[in-house]
Scaffold this motif. Structure first.
Motif, short mmCIF file in Angstrom:
data_model
loop_
_atom_site.label_atom_id
_atom_site.label_comp_id
_atom_site.label_asym_id
_atom_site.label_seq_id
_atom_site.Cartn_x
_atom_site.Cartn_y
_atom_site.Cartn_z
N SER A 275 45.50 49.24 30.20
CA SER A 275 44.38 49.67 31.03
C SER A 275 44.19 51.16 30.85
O SER A 275 45.11 51.94 31.08
CB SER A 275 44.65 49.36 32.51
N ILE B 168 35.19 39.09 34.16
CA ILE B 168 35.74 38.51 35.37
C ILE B 168 36.13 37.06 35.08
O ILE B 168 35.32 36.28 34.59
CB ILE B 168 34.72 38.54 36.53
N ASN C 87 41.07 36.63 38.73
CA ASN C 87 41.31 36.13 40.08
C ASN C 87 42.05 34.80 40.10
O ASN C 87 42.74 34.49 41.07
CB ASN C 87 39.98 35.97 40.83
N ALA D 73 31.84 44.40 32.51
CA ALA D 73 32.87 43.75 33.31
C ALA D 73 33.20 42.36 32.77
O ALA D 73 32.31 41.57 32.48
CB ALA D 73 32.41 43.63 34.76
N ASN E 196 37.47 33.81 37.05
CA ASN E 196 37.71 33.21 38.35
C ASN E 196 38.42 31.87 38.28
O ASN E 196 38.77 31.29 39.31
CB ASN E 196 36.38 33.04 39.09
N THR F 251 38.94 41.78 35.53
CA THR F 251 39.42 41.25 36.80
C THR F 251 39.76 39.78 36.61
O THR F 251 38.89 39.00 36.22
CB THR F 251 38.37 41.40 37.91
N LYS G 98 39.24 50.19 35.30
CA LYS G 98 40.37 49.51 35.94
C LYS G 98 40.61 48.10 35.42
O LYS G 98 39.72 47.44 34.89
CB LYS G 98 40.14 49.45 37.44
N GLU H 118 42.39 44.60 37.23
CA GLU H 118 42.97 43.98 38.41
C GLU H 118 43.39 42.55 38.09
O GLU H 118 42.57 41.76 37.62
CB GLU H 118 41.97 43.96 39.58
N THR I 53 41.43 47.08 28.89
CA THR I 53 40.23 47.65 29.47
C THR I 53 39.91 48.94 28.73
O THR I 53 40.80 49.76 28.47
CB THR I 53 40.39 47.96 30.98
N THR J 72 35.95 46.79 32.34
CA THR J 72 36.88 46.45 33.41
C THR J 72 37.26 44.99 33.22
O THR J 72 36.48 44.19 32.69
CB THR J 72 36.26 46.64 34.80
N ASN K 186 44.72 39.47 40.08
CA ASN K 186 44.83 39.05 41.47
C ASN K 186 45.41 37.66 41.65
O ASN K 186 45.77 37.28 42.77
CB ASN K 186 43.45 39.09 42.13
#
Length: 594
Positions: free
Chosen positions: A472, A411, A434, A409, A413, A432, A453, A455, A449, A430, A457
């Motif tokens: 993706s 991520i 944010n 993953a 932030n 993500t 998934k 995402e 990816t 994945t 956001n």
């Protein structure tokens, strides 16, 4: 172009860190000596399992004495080094020619010069503090400082002192230990103080601890034929200034016997690292809280094993909306496309010599919580075999492969990430996002990816891609933020790409994606926000793309950096059944949102 990654690793490594006590050229011994006052220890020496987030605190990493960088002159033993004879022999210190051996707990203050000599610590279960106050020691074929045995050793750089240690020839075995560094410790080793230390290791590493290596202050200029800094269990840095030049890794932590050890923790510091191998490499976790890091690995992106040619014309910041909020872009070197027929790009983990050339690499999780990073790497700039979490910080990345790569993953932030040159910008099993400000220039995919998934956001994302803008291999979900994509001009890729059995949803935010129509994919009817997808039927030149409503109000204004024949737009202002005017290179097209 979509593809599958080769492996999955565990999401998080549980970690229990224990501080062991053993240490250690040869010489006469004595059994007694001055004893320093008791060290104020914390529970850091027995660290509990890492938190759910996988992070550590500075309090876990350093004791009060590690951080103090001070020493008591009262009761200390003073040793003066000289080729004409070393003075300072007393209980706890044995002198044999040009060799000084410390055999008891205490504080030992060294000054002077040895053109061929050595300091040895051979003091079982003792805590020893060595103070360098203008020391210059050369040990041609072994360690200038050899900790053979001890519970723990502190090397403190006296205020205002300038100290130099060097090795000049191949290391020759003097006992059963494989001594291969200018400072070589079999025990936990802490370096602190406010002075400076220059290390030159012509045939080996700079500083090695076979347990935990901690540095909490001082200025270090290390040139090594191996690793500049190496700790078997960990390398922990609280602060300091580091100029590291290494023919292997700049900072290296590896424990092949215990997968819960072998990690790097940095609280702060100023780092300039030039390495033929990785800038930083940990077999387990890398966690960085703050600091300024300037890393050149493997000669930089110019030494990539991948060769590219593409139509990417712009650079970081290019194609920002014309609303005054984002800076104009700068031009970047042209890069290239993924070779035809590949399902997966060639892994550039090592160069032709078998050397890994990444900026920062972790075998376990990576947690980047702040700091300023300037990384130029032949392979990935930031790489984890597990997860990466970026909480904050400023990153300027140039790479011959991926800007940021997580096998599991990824991520984001927060923070500001600018990938000025890459094969792919961000990649994970994945992804993500944010929050944060992200600007990517990629010769292939901007964000990819490898099997699951993606995402998006929040935050601000701009992508200038020679391949797919976002790719993706699972579902793509956009819930918020601002996303601007300059996708490919060729029909072999698209601005937005997702798996054959997957879907793409736009539920919020602003999306502007331009590119080719040959493989263009629309959004799912289940999206909560309306999407306009316009295939123009002819190539449009780079320039303004403007969407206005029936009353002439500007909904979107964007500057395309490349030729294109497909436009995808989604904002909260696009309403079902309303008619809009899309202006592209002076041509207008009426569009009805359905």
């Amino acid at each position: 172009m979509s593809y599958r990654r080769k492996k999955l690793l565990a999401l998080f490594f549980a970690m229990a860190l224990s501080m062991t006590a053993v240490a250690g050229c040869t010489g006469a011994k004595s059994s007694t000596g001055n004893v320093v006052s008791s060290e104020t220890e914390t529970n850091a020496e027995e660290t509990s399992a890492q938190s759910e987030a996988g992070t550590f605190s500075s309090a876990d990493m350093f004791t009060e004495r590690d951080l103090a960088g001070t020493y008591e002159e009262s009761g200390a033993v003073y040793v003066t080094l000289s080729d004409d004879g070393i003075t300072g022999e007393t209980d706890g210190v044995a002198i044999n020619g040009q060799m000084v051996t410390i055999t008891a707990e205490g504080t030992y203050i060294f000054s002077g010069t040895l053109s061929e000599g050595q300091i040895v610590v051979d003091a079982d279960n003792a805590k020893v503090q060595i103070v360098f106050d203008n020391v210059d020691i050369t040990c041609a074929s072994s360690a200038a400082v050899y900790v053979k045995s001890a519970e723990k050793v502190f090397v403190t750089l006296a205020e205002g002192s300038q100290n130099t240690l060097r090795n000049t020839d191949e290391y020759v075995a003097i006992d059963d230990n494989n001594i291969d560094a200018v400072i070589f410790a079999k025990s936990d080793l802490t370096l602190n103080g406010t002075g400076s230390l220059t290390i030159v290791s012509a045939e080996g590493h700079g500083i090695v601890s076979k347990d935990d290596l901690k540095i909490t202050g001082g200025t270090y200029d290390i040139t090594a034929a191996g690793h500049a800094l190496s700790g078997k269990d960990s390398v922990r840095i609280a602060d300091g200034t580091f100029i590291l030049t290494a023919e292997k890794d700049g900072i290296h932590a590896e424990n092949a016997d215990d997968e819960e050890k072998g990690y790097i923790y940095i609280a702060d510091g100023d780092f300039t690292i030039t390495s033929d191998g990785d800038g930083m490499d940990a077999s387990n976790i890398v966690q960085i809280e703050d600091g300024t890091l300037d890393i050149t690995a493997g000669g930089g992106a110019a030494n990539s094993l991948k060769t590219h040619e593409s139509d990417v014309p712009g650079g970081p910041g290019g194609g920002m909306p014309q609303n005054g909020e984002k800076p104009d872009g700068e031009s970047m070197p042209q890069m290239g496309e993924k070779p035809d027929g590949e399902n997966m790009p060639q892994d550039t983990t090592t160069d032709e010599s078998g050397t890994s050339t990444k900026g920062i690499k972790a075998g376990g999780g990576m947690y980047l919580n702040g700091g300023t990073y300037q990384i130029d790497s032949a392979d990935d700039s930031i790489h984890s075999n597990a997860n990466i979490t970026i909480a904050d910080g400023t990153y300027t990345l140039a790479t011959g492969d991926d800007g940021v790569h997580a096998d599991d993953a990824l991520i984001v932030n927060g923070g500001t990430i600018t990938v000025t040159e890459s094969y792919e910008g961000l990649e994970g099993l994945t992804v993500t996002i944010n929050d944060g400000t992200i600007d990517i220039t990629a010769s292939d995919d901007g964000i990819n990816t490898a099997g699951e998934k993606m995402e998006l956001n929040g935050g601000y994302i701009h992508i200038l891609a020679g391949g797919d803008g976002v790719d993706s291999n699972g579902d793509l979900t956009i819930n918020g933020g601002e996303i601007y994509i300059d996708g490919p001009s060729d029909n072999g890729n698209s601005a937005i790409d997702y798996g054959d059995r997957s879907s793409a949803y736009v539920n919020g935010g602003t999306l502007v994606a331009i590119g080719s129509s040959g493989m263009a994919e629309g959004m799912s009817d289940s999206s909560k926000q309306k999407v306009l997808m316009v295939k123009l039927g002819e190539q449009m030149e780079a320039g303004n793309v403007v969407l206005t409503d029936s009353e002439g109000n500007v909904i979107v204004s964007y500057t395309a950096l490349k030729t294109y024949d497909c436009v995808i737009i989604s904002t909260a202002e696009v309403e079902s059944g309303a008619t809009y005017t899309l202006t592209t290179s002076g041509t207008t097209t009426e569009v009805t949102a359905e």
